[in-house]
Design an enzyme around this catalytic site. Structure first.
Site, short mmCIF file in Angstrom:
data_model
loop_
_atom_site.label_atom_id
_atom_site.label_comp_id
_atom_site.label_asym_id
_atom_site.label_seq_id
_atom_site.Cartn_x
_atom_site.Cartn_y
_atom_site.Cartn_z
N TYR A 48 26.20 -1.09 35.73
CA TYR A 48 25.86 0.30 34.86
C TYR A 48 27.11 1.33 34.56
O TYR A 48 28.15 2.05 33.93
CB TYR A 48 24.78 1.40 35.96
CG TYR A 48 24.74 3.40 35.02
CD1 TYR A 48 24.68 3.14 34.04
CD2 TYR A 48 25.50 3.92 36.42
CE1 TYR A 48 24.29 4.46 33.49
CE2 TYR A 48 25.84 5.17 35.56
CZ TYR A 48 25.19 5.78 34.30
OH TYR A 48 24.39 7.10 34.14
N SER B 237 30.12 9.10 32.32
CA SER B 237 29.37 9.48 33.65
C SER B 237 30.61 9.50 35.04
O SER B 237 31.56 8.73 34.79
CB SER B 237 28.31 8.17 34.19
OG SER B 237 27.74 7.98 36.36
P1 NDP Z 1 17.05 10.79 31.49
O1 NDP Z 1 15.94 9.76 31.98
O2 NDP Z 1 16.39 11.50 31.62
O3 NDP Z 1 17.29 10.20 29.62
C1 NDP Z 1 17.35 9.23 28.38
C2 NDP Z 1 17.35 9.20 27.86
O4 NDP Z 1 17.87 8.60 27.16
C3 NDP Z 1 15.51 9.59 27.08
O5 NDP Z 1 15.35 10.15 26.43
C4 NDP Z 1 15.56 7.96 26.68
O6 NDP Z 1 14.63 8.51 25.33
C5 NDP Z 1 16.53 7.66 26.21
N1 NDP Z 1 16.78 6.32 25.93
C6 NDP Z 1 16.96 5.50 26.99
N2 NDP Z 1 17.23 4.06 26.39
C7 NDP Z 1 16.94 4.03 24.55
C8 NDP Z 1 16.70 3.79 23.46
N3 NDP Z 1 16.59 2.16 24.09
N4 NDP Z 1 17.01 4.07 22.65
C9 NDP Z 1 16.67 5.23 22.25
N5 NDP Z 1 16.97 6.28 23.52
C10 NDP Z 1 16.94 5.36 24.47
O7 NDP Z 1 18.41 10.58 32.00
P2 NDP Z 1 19.12 11.40 31.78
O8 NDP Z 1 19.36 12.79 30.85
O9 NDP Z 1 19.59 11.50 32.99
O10 NDP Z 1 20.36 10.74 31.36
C11 NDP Z 1 20.90 10.91 29.39
C12 NDP Z 1 22.70 10.38 30.11
O11 NDP Z 1 23.02 11.30 30.47
C13 NDP Z 1 22.99 8.77 30.47
O12 NDP Z 1 23.57 8.71 29.14
C14 NDP Z 1 22.41 8.93 31.29
O13 NDP Z 1 23.17 7.56 31.54
C15 NDP Z 1 23.61 9.86 31.72
N6 NDP Z 1 24.19 10.77 32.74
C16 NDP Z 1 23.69 10.58 33.33
C17 NDP Z 1 23.32 11.57 34.52
C18 NDP Z 1 21.95 11.85 36.01
O14 NDP Z 1 22.43 12.05 36.96
N7 NDP Z 1 21.33 11.85 35.73
C19 NDP Z 1 24.95 11.36 35.81
C20 NDP Z 1 25.65 10.81 34.25
C21 NDP Z 1 25.46 10.11 33.44
P3 NDP Z 1 13.89 7.16 24.93
O15 NDP Z 1 12.81 6.70 26.77
O16 NDP Z 1 12.30 8.56 24.52
O17 NDP Z 1 13.72 6.41 24.66
C1 8X3 Z 2 24.16 9.08 36.70
C2 8X3 Z 2 25.62 9.86 37.76
O1 8X3 Z 2 26.18 8.67 40.31
O2 8X3 Z 2 24.36 7.99 40.33
O3 8X3 Z 2 25.56 8.06 36.13
O4 8X3 Z 2 26.85 6.95 38.81
S1 8X3 Z 2 25.48 8.09 38.98
#
Ligand code: NDP
Ligand code: 8X3
Length: 253
Positions: free
Chosen positions: A150, A137
């Site tokens: 985080y 991120s």
């Molecule tokens: P979502 O919440 O849409 O997706 C998160 C995914 O992670 C879900 O499919 C969830 O599946 C899975 N997950 C969470 N906890 C568990 C667990 N304990 N075991 C297995 N699977 C798990 O978020 P995003 O798609 O936005 O995020 C994906 C990644 O990108 C994350 O690592 C996030 O930190 C990172 N990210 C996101 C940003 C944003 O602004 N959205 C920006 C930068 C990075 P389920 O609940 O079915 O288990």
């Molecule tokens: C998610 C992006 O800016 O909320 O990783 O940390 S931010």
């Protein structure tokens, strides 16, 4: 023989879009997450069990992760791309108000879960000269109020990615850290405990990144020739940039 990508966190957001992108390009995929109903629906959407295989487990649980990987059918047993995407943020408050259990959940998921699945697969990934793509991120490099643990977990992911590159020197395995900024997904609902108002406010008028934008960069890194390694990609929406440092001043009379 099509290549196979294993994508964690494929039940929503980035992971779902990444799975669709790889399948569109002819890859088969293993899609992982805890919500079995969403995995089943995704497998159907992706063309059925010939193209996609669901793995339902909690990435924080080492035994469950091990068992899920061991149960992979032969047709999906050789992983050419591991996309470590599962992760979450919990809370937006300052350290003084944070819940220790939420911190542990982020560390267990974003750090321990990610290194566990990577370690369990590493021999096979070396054998297939795979690519490992880790979702970090912008919070890995740029601190902001409320980012505390985080941001710490994502700094780990970024540094672990670089460390993997060093250790995997000479193996042909490629490693990429993807570092997105403001992106629209359920991430914000999870972070705020389902607060739809907060979700709407965060994205309103901001034209944030979409999961498909992230999927594009993941697929691009994976599709380059085998001698090219993208170490890291930091991506923001055009609407997002940096603010000045804050300076706390004493009252002067
Ligand atoms: P979502 O919440 O849409 O997706 C998160 C995914 O992670 C879900 O499919 C969830 O599946 C899975 N997950 C969470 N906890 C568990 C667990 N304990 N075991 C297995 N699977 C798990 O978020 P995003 O798609 O936005 O995020 C994906 C990644 O990108 C994350 O690592 C996030 O930190 C990172 N990210 C996101 C940003 C944003 O602004 N959205 C920006 C930068 C990075 P389920 O609940 O079915 O288990
Ligand atoms: C998610 C992006 O800016 O909320 O990783 O940390 S931010």
């Amino acid at each position: 023989m099509p290549k196979t990508a294993l994508i964690t966190g494929a039940t929503s957001g980035f992971g779902d879009a990444i799975a669709r992108r790889f399948v569109k390009e002819g890859w088969n995929v293993v899609v992982a997450g805890r919500r079995a109903d969403r995995l089943d629906a995704l497998v159907k959407d992706l063309g059925g069990p010939q193209r996609a295989h669901p793995l339902c487990f909690d990435i924080r649980d080492e035994e469950a992760t091990r068992a899920a990987l061991q149960a992979l059918p032969d047709a999906f047993g050789t992983i050419d791309a591991l996309v470590n995407n599962a992760g979450l943020a919990l809370g937006t408050g300052p350290i003084q108000n944070c819940d220790l259990e939420e911190w542990k959940t982020m560390i267990d998921t974003n750090v321990t879960g990610l290194v566990t699945i990577t370690r369990l697969l590493i021999d096979q990934l070396i054998e297939s000269k795979a690519i490992i793509v880790n979702l970090a991120s912008i919070a890995a490099s740029w601190p902001y109020p409320g980012g505390n643990v985080y941001g710490g977990t994502k700094a780990f992911v970024r540094q672990f990615s670089l460390g993997l590159r060093s250790d995997l020197f000479g193996t042909g395995v490629r490693v990429t850290s993807i570092e997105p900024g403001l992106s629209e997904s359920e991430f914000t609902l999870v972070r705020t405990g389902g607060n739809k108002d907060a979700y709407d406010k965060l994205y309103a008028g901001a034209d944030p990144l979409q999961p498909e934008d992230i999927a594009e960069s993941v697929y691009w890194a994976a599709s380059l020739p085998p001698h090219v390694n993208i170490n890291a990609i930091e991506i923001m929406p055009v609407s997002q940039s940096w603010a000045p440092f804050q300076v706390h001043r004493k009252q002067v009379s």
